[in-house]
Design an enzyme around this catalytic site. Structure first.
Site, PDB file in Angstrom:
ATOM      1  N   GLY A  36     -17.385  82.696  67.978  1.00 40.42           N
ATOM      2  CA  GLY A  36     -18.374  82.712  69.316  1.00 40.42           C
ATOM      3  C   GLY A  36     -18.940  82.000  69.970  1.00 40.42           C
ATOM      4  N   CYS A  37     -19.836  81.827  69.822  1.00 41.69           N
ATOM      5  CA  CYS A  37     -20.283  80.432  71.632  1.00 41.69           C
ATOM      6  C   CYS A  37     -19.873  79.108  70.501  1.00 41.69           C
ATOM      7  CB  CYS A  37     -22.410  80.756  71.551  1.00 41.69           C
ATOM      8  SG  CYS A  37     -22.892  79.543  71.825  1.00 41.69           S
TER       9      CYS A  37
END
Length: 422
Positions: A36-37
């Site tokens: 993800g991020c």
């Protein structure tokens, strides 16, 4: 003191003892992981003992060169059906000392620190650039990735999670991210992390104490709001500080770190981010509000749309007006407070109420800080609209023809007031 001549220096060097060569550099390896991020991924993986460096980057896409804007623009094009290219994922390149930590141990930290079952998303971040991924650089890393995936899948399945969607592929087209993305959460301690994990331990690892599910017997079966939180969740802390800590709504609220509802209660779909506020009626989810970034009025509007009657919603959210002498509380004279029907925040008190003869509850002053005033030019008139400061809903209007001591008349729709006697 006699200066040392070049000849003397040379002689000194000839007779000096040999200096031992420096210790050989530690054996290191690296693997590229998408969680993800990459801000949160960088922080989580840097905390693994034996990891010597974590670098944010982009990998796994078709383009040989790509930066942050390239990735975002391609994702937009993909959503609109204007490209068939494979986009890069936000990744971290994890370098580790193989004498201190194995690739299997690095991968265990990877599995436990994000939710690998969410496909092209991670929490609030949605898109193929946020996919879970392992990009290996050797057959040994590929074998470790597959083996640890299969082992962790057993634990996830036992905890009622779906299949792992993590992409496992050879590393290609790795690009280091821009400087401002590196060590982002070190430079911005309160920045967005975006990772919560599943709280499911990898088999053989120390068991994490499972958060206790709420007890249905302690809740209101007819209508109950449950806030699903997570550890180390700054947005959960913000929601708690701005909303929960001063909760006065008539809707009962409870919060939990467990990712499951009370035994016997039913979610409409799996949770994917925190905080998530779920409204249950008769033990079944009827509505949810996912995420929080400080917009209190938007949250209260969501709750109001569910708990208010159609007539109340027309007044509250469409600036409607009830017909005179038809609303609630026109004759209410008991000592107490007239409160916002959604938030429960006091708006007016009975000792400021008077009979204006207009057919609407009227007050000569509000509770301090309870309302906001706004110019209203609707219907060809110039009026001052009154809204609730806590929820932002429309209440009525204020006029300058009231009694002393203020000379003001707050003409309020009774149907968007609730009364709480002293």
């Amino acid at each position: 003191m006699q200066p040392i001549t070049p000849l003397l220096i040379s002689a000194a060097l000839l007779v000096a003892p040999l200096v031992a060569p420096p210790r050989a550099l530690a054996d290191t390896d690296s693997i590229v992981l998408g969680m993800g991020c990459f801000w949160g991924a960088e922080k989580r993986m840097a905390a693994v003992p034996g990891v010597t460096d974590v670098e944010s980057g982009y990998a796994g896409g078709d383009a040989a060169q790509a930066g942050y804007r390239d990735v975002l623009n391609l994702e937009k094009a993909l959503r609109r059906g204007r490209s068939t290219q494979r986009n890069h994922a936000e990744v971290v390149k994890v370098t580790f000392d193989t004498d201190q930590v194995s690739v299997e141990e690095v991968l265990i930290a990877f599995w436990e620190n994000h939710d690998p079952t969410q496909g092209d998303r991670q929490g609030n971040d949605v898109g193929s650039n946020y996919r879970s991924a392992i990009y290996y650089n050797s057959p040994a890393q590929q074998a470790a990735a597959i083996a640890t995936r299969d082992t962790y899948q057993q634990a996830l399945s036992a905890a009622d999670y779906g299949p792992i969607t993590t992409e496992i592929a050879p590393l290609r087209h790795y690009n280091r991210a821009e400087a401002y993305h590196q060590d982002y959460l070190v430079k911005n301690p309160d920045g967005y992390c975006g990772l919560g994990g599943t709280q499911v331990a990898y088999p053989g690892q120390p068991e994490k104490p499972a958060p206790q599910r709420l007890n249905a017997g302690d809740l209101n079966p007819e209508r109950q709001l449950i806030v699903f939180e997570a550890p180390d969740c700054p947005y959960c802390e913000q929601f708690r500080a701005e909303v929960l800590d001063d909760w006065r709504s008539e809707v009962p609220v409870a919060s939990t770190l467990a990712g499951q509802p009370p035994e016997g209660w039913q979610l409409d779909k799996a949770l994917f981010a925190t905080p998530t506020m779920v409204l249950f009626e008769q033990g079944r989810e009827v509505s949810r509000y996912t995420g929080y970034s400080g917009d209190k009025a938007r949250f209260w509007q969501w709750l109001g749309q569910r708990i208010l009657t159609p007539e109340q919603r027309r007044i509250a959210f469409e600036q409607g007006t009830e017909r005179p002498f038809t609303g609630s509380h026109l004759d209410e004279k008991r000592p107490g407070a007239f409160v916002d029907p959604i938030t429960g925040a006091p708006l007016f008190r009975t000792d400021t109420k008077f009979n204006s003869g207009t057919g609407w509850p009227s007050f000569f002053t509000p509770v301090d800080g309870a309302i906001t005033l706004h110019e209203d030019h609707s219907h060809g008139m110039r009026r001052i609209e009154v809204r609730s400061a806590s929820s932002g809903i429309h209440l009525g209007h204020v006029f300058n023809d009231g009694p002393p001591p203020t000379g003001e008349r707050y003409c309020i729709n009774g149907n968007v007031l609730a009364f709480v006697p002293d």
